[in-house]
Every structure is written in structure tokens, then in C-alpha cells.
Design an enzyme around this catalytic site. Structure first.
Site, short mmCIF file in Angstrom:
data_model
loop_
_atom_site.label_atom_id
_atom_site.label_comp_id
_atom_site.label_asym_id
_atom_site.label_seq_id
_atom_site.Cartn_x
_atom_site.Cartn_y
_atom_site.Cartn_z
N ASP A 138 0.82 -1.21 0.00
CA ASP A 138 0.00 0.00 0.00
C ASP A 138 0.86 1.26 0.00
O ASP A 138 2.02 1.25 0.43
CB ASP A 138 -0.92 0.01 1.23
CG ASP A 138 -1.89 -1.15 1.24
OD1 ASP A 138 -2.25 -1.62 0.14
OD2 ASP A 138 -2.28 -1.59 2.34
N LYS A 139 0.25 2.35 -0.45
CA LYS A 139 0.94 3.64 -0.53
C LYS A 139 1.64 4.00 0.78
O LYS A 139 2.81 4.38 0.80
CB LYS A 139 -0.07 4.73 -0.89
CG LYS A 139 0.51 6.14 -0.83
CD LYS A 139 -0.57 7.20 -1.02
CE LYS A 139 -0.02 8.60 -0.83
NZ LYS A 139 -1.06 9.64 -0.91
#
Length: 308
Positions: A138-139
């Protein structure tokens, strides 16, 4: 456009067409073949078929392998931290806040943009926006990513992920005091019925297994090590919430504004895999970033003060 034509023999009678194609051409991935079927590039007797089609002896199978799309991703010098690289694979340490590949709203500044500047040889199996990408984080999760530099390496790494032979170990700071030293969470994960951008534990979801071990306890927080057996979207974040210990700082699955940190405190610290060419097992580690370590120190100090 390359054309692959073959007459089906008795040994493949009754076999699913997608599985048979992968056996015949190991450099093709199942997802790639299934996408070609959806696009009408796989024909039997001159007509498109579905991946579930079971072949008959005498079938004339034609695959029109599409030409690679022109890559429309801007190469950017993002000073990526390359932990390892050879002619087949590389391992990159992604910083928190960086998206893995371009998407609506994130056309630049991604890992892929940086990879395009760093090297020209990346696998094309996942299309023009995700060259070389075999898995994601994830970011706002930091840590190690495997990247394939050719299609053969890509297929090998994806198969290892499917076989669950890739080692992926994360460090996470979670809310709550976990009383037991280790455990296993086995609960299926799927798309949330109402909140379509979120995942949840659901009977309709895909099989998911996370193993965890307590590293340290800080009053109302616990530092854990999570080892993935499967790799579902948001798996650690969803599983830890499911057992009542959501990740600190998680804007989607955790309580709001409990720590002064942008995003979840989650770091992909270890990745291990068999080299696609040599078969040698390789493992890489990276410590959590400085702001993650500073937050651990902060909750540790707060606990020490409360006990004085």
C-alpha cells in the site's frame, strides 16, 4: 502480432484451455492468457472461447499474441533505494507515501516511474502501467518489493507467490495489548459490501492466512511481526482489525487520530524468494524507516513515564 497455432491431441482431451496454454508456453502467465481470452485473441476453430473451455481432440487452437503496448509512463529520477539487482530481478525499498504504479490520480511519482528511469529492461506481463510489478504494498506501507526484469522472471515470481513459497515478513504497531505471544489468523477476505474501497473478513472472500508474533508491548500498543502465508489486498490491516488490534495510524481500518503519523505503521521488512534463473533462495531485510522507529520510541517512553 505473433500467432501460435496447434492441433489438440488426445493427451489434452478434457483439459481446461488456459491451463494447457500455460503448460505449452511457460513464459505466459495465467492472468495474461485469461486477459487475451477476454480480448478475443484465443480462438478454437476460429471462434473465441472462455478460459474454462475444455478441449477436444482435433481442436485447432490459435493464439494471436498481441503486440506489446507502447509504454506511456514518464521516467522520473526518484532516487529509488535499490537493495539488489541483477539481469533478472531487482528488490526496491519503497518509502512510505509512494504509490507502486500509476493510476488515476497518481500519474507520476510512483515506483514504476522511478524504475523506468533506473532501467529499461522490465517484464511486460502486467501491461504498460505496471511493468515488472509482481506484487504491491500500500501507498503508506514502506518496505521491500520484488520486481521482474523479464517475462520469464515474472512468471517464476508469480508462481512462487501462488505456491506461497515467497517469504514476506512485516513489522506493525497495533492498538491494544495482545496477551498471547504468537498466533495465526485464518479468515477469508473480500470486498466490503457497502464501502467498495475497503476490504473485510467475509464468508464470500478469498482464503487468507496471517501469522503474527509479539515483539514488544507498550501499554495500549503492541509491536508485532506479521508473516504472510497468502497475499490478499490489505490483508494484515484487515486481519489485525478483525481480532481487535487494528494498526496504529491506519486511516481506513483503525481508530482516528490516535497517533501523530501519516498512514498505518506497517513496514515490509523481509522478502525472500528463489532466484528465477539459478533457483538459489535469496532473502533481503530492511529496518523500519526512521519515523516509524521514532514512533516506537515515543510510545515506549510514554509507557516508561506512566510507570514511574
Amino acid at each position: 502480432m505473433e500467432k501460435f497455432v496447434v492441433e489438440i491431441t488426445e493427451e489434452f482431451e478434457g483439459s481446461r484451455i488456459d491451463k494447457a496454454l500455460i503448460d505449452a508456453r511457460p513464459e505466459w502467465s495465467r492472468s495474461q492468457v485469461q486477459q487475451w481470452m477476454k480480448d478475443g485473441f484465443v480462438l478454437v476453430g476460429g471462434k473465441p472461447v472462455k478460459a474454462s473451455y475444455k478441449m477436444k481432440s482435433g481442436d485447432i487452437l490459435t493464439v494471436q499474441e498481441p503486440e506489446p503496448e507502447v509504454l506511456d509512463v514518464i521516467a522520473e529520477d526518484l532516487n529509488l533505494e535499490i537493495v539488489y539487482e541483477d539481469s533478472d530481478v531487482l528488490v526496491v525499498n519503497k518509502p512510505r507515501g509512494m504509490v507502486v504504479h500509476p493510476a488515476p490520480g497518481h500519474p507520476s511519482g510512483t515506483v514504476v516511474n522511478g524504475l523506468m528511469h533506473h532501467c529499461n529492461d522490465l517484464s511486460g506481463i502486467n501491461g504498460v502501467l505496471r511493468p515488472g510489478i509482481v506484487h504491491r504494498i500500500d501507498k503508506d506501507t514502506s518496505g521491500l518489493l520484488m520486481v521482474a526484469k523479464n517475462d520469464k522472471a515474472h512468471v517464476s515470481l508469480v508462481n512462487q507467490l501462488v505456491d506461497r513459497s515467497v517469504t514476506r515478513v512485516y513489522t506493525a504497531l497495533v492498538h491494544g495489548h495482545i496477551p498471547h505471544d504468537n498466533g495465526t489468523i485464518e479468515a477469508p477476505i473480500g470486498r466490503h459490501q457497502r464501502e467498495r474501497q475497503s476490504m473485510t473478513v467475509t464468508d464470500k472472500g478469498k482464503h487468507a492466512v496471517t501469522h503474527f508474533k509479539v515483539l514488544e508491548r507498550f501499554g495500549n500498543f503492541t509491536l508485532v511481526e506479521c508473516k504472510l502465508e497468502t497475499g490478499r489486498t490489505h490483508q494484515i490491516r484487515v486481519h489485525m482489525k478483525y481480532i481487535g488490534f487494528p494498526l496504529a495510524g491506519d486511516p481506513k481500518y483503525g481508530p482516528k487520530k490516535t497517533v501523530n503519523f501519516e498512514g498505518q505503521l506497517l513496514h515490509a521488512g523481509t522478502v525472500g524468494f528463489e532466484h528465477p534463473e539459478t533457483g538459489e533462495y535469496m532473502e533481503f531485510t530492511s529496518p523500519p524507516p526512521e519515523d516509524f522507529l521514532a514512533m516506537i520510541d515515543k510510545v515506549r517512553v510514554n509507557v516508561d513515564k506512566s510507570e514511574e
